[in-house]
Design an enzyme around this catalytic site. Structure first.
Site, PDB file in Angstrom:
ATOM      1  N   TYR A  79     -27.089   4.394   2.298  1.00  0.00           N
ATOM      2  CA  TYR A  79     -26.903   4.481   0.842  1.00  0.00           C
ATOM      3  C   TYR A  79     -26.095   3.281   0.376  1.00  0.00           C
ATOM      4  O   TYR A  79     -25.012   3.021   0.892  1.00  0.00           O
ATOM      5  CB  TYR A  79     -26.165   5.764   0.473  1.00  0.00           C
ATOM      6  N   GLN A  83      -6.947  -5.630  -3.932  1.00  0.00           N
ATOM      7  CA  GLN A  83      -7.208  -4.220  -3.634  1.00  0.00           C
ATOM      8  C   GLN A  83      -7.334  -3.411  -4.922  1.00  0.00           C
ATOM      9  O   GLN A  83      -8.226  -2.570  -5.068  1.00  0.00           O
ATOM     10  CB  GLN A  83      -6.073  -3.673  -2.767  1.00  0.00           C
ATOM     11  N   HIS A 106     -10.747  -2.957  -6.945  1.00  0.00           N
ATOM     12  CA  HIS A 106     -11.914  -2.141  -6.579  1.00  0.00           C
ATOM     13  C   HIS A 106     -12.311  -1.152  -7.678  1.00  0.00           C
ATOM     14  O   HIS A 106     -13.432  -1.132  -8.139  1.00  0.00           O
ATOM     15  CB  HIS A 106     -11.666  -1.382  -5.268  1.00  0.00           C
ATOM     16  N   GLU A 163      -6.492   3.116   4.952  1.00  0.00           N
ATOM     17  CA  GLU A 163      -7.775   2.504   5.293  1.00  0.00           C
ATOM     18  C   GLU A 163      -7.545   1.076   5.821  1.00  0.00           C
ATOM     19  O   GLU A 163      -8.046   0.722   6.883  1.00  0.00           O
ATOM     20  CB  GLU A 163      -8.643   2.478   4.030  1.00  0.00           C
ATOM     21  N   HIS A 164      -6.792   0.273   5.060  1.00  0.00           N
ATOM     22  CA  HIS A 164      -6.455  -1.088   5.483  1.00  0.00           C
ATOM     23  C   HIS A 164      -4.949  -1.211   5.637  1.00  0.00           C
ATOM     24  O   HIS A 164      -4.209  -0.752   4.767  1.00  0.00           O
ATOM     25  CB  HIS A 164      -6.881  -2.126   4.440  1.00  0.00           C
ATOM     26  N   ASP A 178     -13.219  -7.618   4.597  1.00  0.00           N
ATOM     27  CA  ASP A 178     -14.243  -7.033   3.718  1.00  0.00           C
ATOM     28  C   ASP A 178     -15.577  -7.763   3.859  1.00  0.00           C
ATOM     29  O   ASP A 178     -16.637  -7.163   3.751  1.00  0.00           O
ATOM     30  CB  ASP A 178     -13.813  -7.129   2.246  1.00  0.00           C
ATOM     31  N   GLU A 208     -17.280  36.872  32.502  1.00  0.00           N
ATOM     32  CA  GLU A 208     -17.706  36.803  31.099  1.00  0.00           C
ATOM     33  C   GLU A 208     -18.759  37.857  30.776  1.00  0.00           C
ATOM     34  O   GLU A 208     -19.315  37.865  29.672  1.00  0.00           O
ATOM     35  CB  GLU A 208     -18.228  35.392  30.785  1.00  0.00           C
ATOM     36  N   HIS A 221     -26.775  35.452  34.136  1.00  0.00           N
ATOM     37  CA  HIS A 221     -26.348  34.114  34.558  1.00  0.00           C
ATOM     38  C   HIS A 221     -26.021  34.131  36.054  1.00  0.00           C
ATOM     39  O   HIS A 221     -26.443  33.253  36.804  1.00  0.00           O
ATOM     40  CB  HIS A 221     -25.111  33.664  33.773  1.00  0.00           C
TER      41      HIS A 221
END
Lengths: 429, 429
Positions: free
Chosen positions: B123, B253, B256, B321-322, B355, B409, B414
């Site tokens: 996307y 920054q 943005h 994030e950064h 970036d 169990e 099994h």
């Protein structure tokens, strides 16, 4: 078990394609999550009274309870559990990842730093059965990754107790804290924290549809492993496979619950027929006969295809949780298998071996999600950070390109943050 | 930018802790998803008319449109884009993972097989700006992993066009198909397929809150990379950092969007004051001044702490994030950073370098999710299958332990699937 052709099978599957749009379930789950966020411990105790039918004063498992559990288990069980633990560690330690760096011209350094998560929450189902193997399979990879705080939650029985086998498994796996709480409310507590239960970084482990849906909802605020559906096995067999082995493995799979899926794909009509007979025969001797029968009626199928190639194409389409290749030279066919959670090769590698003991994880992608996801592993408890170091000379060489790209995106302050550094070139700083 | 103490900052943060319980948004998004599942292409065209205000006949980007785009871009841009591509490949190819096997006693073989996903959907946001860098950052890791089918979706402008820079970036990155569709409807199409758009294994890439919420909803039916929030930078600076660099990076920054976060943490009051002045000064010269100012008012902060240690503790709490470490000997402090999406070291490694150009991915965990998640990488497009091969002798040694665990169990079928294999021991098959 019904024997059918490939085209009949595909038609049947298409007809039962389910839609996951249960708004009522979502409303219930969201209400539980919001109540736990608002009311904390009190909500947990209320829901435990309502859903687990027990009135707890506190849900922390005490040292006394653990001591009692250790007395209650057999030495045989403890030995088997420790054996499984060693095998699981032996396999999973190979999944540890290292930080790395690459050095470039002009003194640049680019890298990837690997760090363990700080905390993890493990959900262990309660109810009809106890799952000590699930405790080991979910906790040990986190331990190997280096997670410092591991919290286990599991619903109590009507006496307010947790099965001794589960408690001891938690102890030998190295769980730091155990709480008696289950359902969507336990997931909410791990995701957002309460007075008693610490918020964790990641929630792992299987559960019922409330648990699965709650995990889907908290995803994003916290990491989760996957959303698990009913268990599945696909066995591909040729004439070299002992039919009584194949039948026993299909029956073992059908034993999980009514929604479990056991499928045999074969290009040998002889095997199809002998396995069908063997399943009938062995079924009569099994304890959980009625349930297994229901599961086989619903999802147990023997599909006869034309060739091994067609069989493996169907496998890749189904992307089963477990795949057993009980065929001649199975190893040589491995490159043809693209999608499966775990692949068991040969006649002496039944799924139950992997469920309990061989070492690889038994938490595997279900419902065809093996096309995009992996078994639970040490990598689930590690995360990465990029590292970037540029020298003045290195940056200088890139300035024009960066400025061009930033301007093409209309981000002129980005461009300026690069250009401001050009000024000093040539000068001694 | 406001200068404040650590305790004032913590108080402020606690007050704005947001709740992610937007039921109205969920209803809208779920309706869109369900409509796309039901009506396919027709729903996509309707939503495009409604949300993007353009009446498309078809949303497939044609070869003619691509040819036109190639004519429209400058050679300077193309060169910069190709430079970035080389850097991104140079870094990301180190993330490729290999299948491995371990051999055990008695001829056992355990392994992990690595397989690329077959398809991925990317996307790319449209709207105010074009993001060719995002195309490279999301598509190239999938290419390196070996994903065969890469589909890109992006909303058209009111003339029904996609920006030439974005189309060319898709071309040089190796996208297989491009569709002009955006929003939650594009996510639904990638998750479930329509007549035109093929269902993919994984959806990656950033988007607005509709896109983010749709990704959360389809998660489980399809893999997703992460749920991205607004972008953030934390800069830790000492007296060795040039204040005009620091200021330029904070302003970049803030550019943005209104929700972007730019934070300076320092233990130098001098730097706090000089950066504050520099920000004011540089701000006056910027094109997107009003928006940047709004962003700084809302989320731009200069936090004065007592020491480097306290600064890095706060960094780990924020898990930005950064992170830019504009301090003396930044490399030596790397082990103290536990949680950050990308770490930029020194004065010549501004965020804008990462970036666009350095090579590591710019799709990074936001909103504190760096505590549990990683940058987008080649590993996002690979998945694993476990491989288990046991010989008869090896299985025989484990039978008692497996049977003990299965019985504990309550899974007796099994146990039987293991025991059935004991019969033949000693005999020649």
């Amino acid at each position: 078990m019904k024997i059918m052709t490939l085209s009949a099978f595909i038609k049947e599957k298409a007809a039962v394609m389910k839609k996951n749009d249960d708004r009522k379930l979502d409303d219930d789950v969201l209400n539980i999550i919001q109540t736990v966020r608002r009311e904390g411990d009190r909500a947990l105790l209320n829901y435990t009274r309502q859903f687990d039918r027990v009135d707890l004063q506190t849900f922390t498992v005490t040292e006394e309870e653990m001591a009692l559990a250790k007395q209650e288990i057999t030495s045989e069980f403890l030995e088997a559990l420790n054996g499984a633990k060693q095998q699981i560690i032996h396999f999973h330690k190979n999944q540890l990842e290292k930080s790395w760096f690459i050095e470039g011209e002009d003194g640049t350094l680019l890298g990837q730093k690997v760090t363990p998560l700080e905390s993890a929450g493990v959900y262990i189902p309660g109810g009809k059965a106890a799952y000590p193997s699930t405790v080991l399979m979910n906790v040990l990879p986190a331990k190997i990754a280096g997670v410092k705080q591991i919290i286990m939650v599991t619903p109590p029985d009507e006496d307010g107790r947790i099965r001794s086998e589960v408690l001891v498994a938690a102890h030998i796996a190295g769980v730091d804290q155990i709480y008696k709480v289950g359902g969507a409310q336990a997931i909410a507590a791990l995701a957002y924290g309460t007075e008693t239960i610490q918020k964790v970084n990641k929630i792992v482990g299987p559960g019922n549809r409330y648990v699965a849906r709650a995990k889907k909802w908290v995803y994003g605020d916290v990491a989760i492993d996957m959303i698990a559906g009913p268990s599945e096995v696909v066995i591909v067999a040729d004439d070299t496979a002992p039919p009584h082995y194949v039948a026993a493995d299909l029956l073992a799979q059908a034993e999980h619950d009514e929604d479990a899926t056991a499928i045999l794909i074969t290009y040998s009509k002889k095997i199809a027929l002998t396995v069908q007979k063997e399943v009938e025969k062995q079924l009569q001797l099994l304890e959980r006969k009625a349930m297994i029968n229901e599961s086989l009626e619903k999802n147990g199928r023997i599909i006869v295809v034309d060739s091994l190639k067609e069989a493996l194409q169907l496998v890749n389409k189904i992307a089963p949780e477990h795949l057993q290749l009980m065929i001649e030279n199975p190893m040589e066919k491995l490159p043809l298998v693209k999608h499966a959670g775990a692949i068991f090769l040969g006649n002496d590698s039944p799924e139950a071996l992997g469920d309990y003991y061989a070492g690889p994880n038994h938490t595997l992608p279900t419902s065809g999600t093996a096309v995009f996801s992996s078994p639970l592993g040490v990598y689930d408890f590690l995360k990465k950070s990029s590292v970037i170091y540029y020298s003045e000379a290195a940056l200088n060489k890139s300035i024009d390109s960066i400025v061009t790209l930033a301007k093409a995106e209309g981000l002129t302050a980005h461009a300026k943050s690069i250009q401001v550094r050009r000024k000093e070139n040539g000068k001694k700083k």
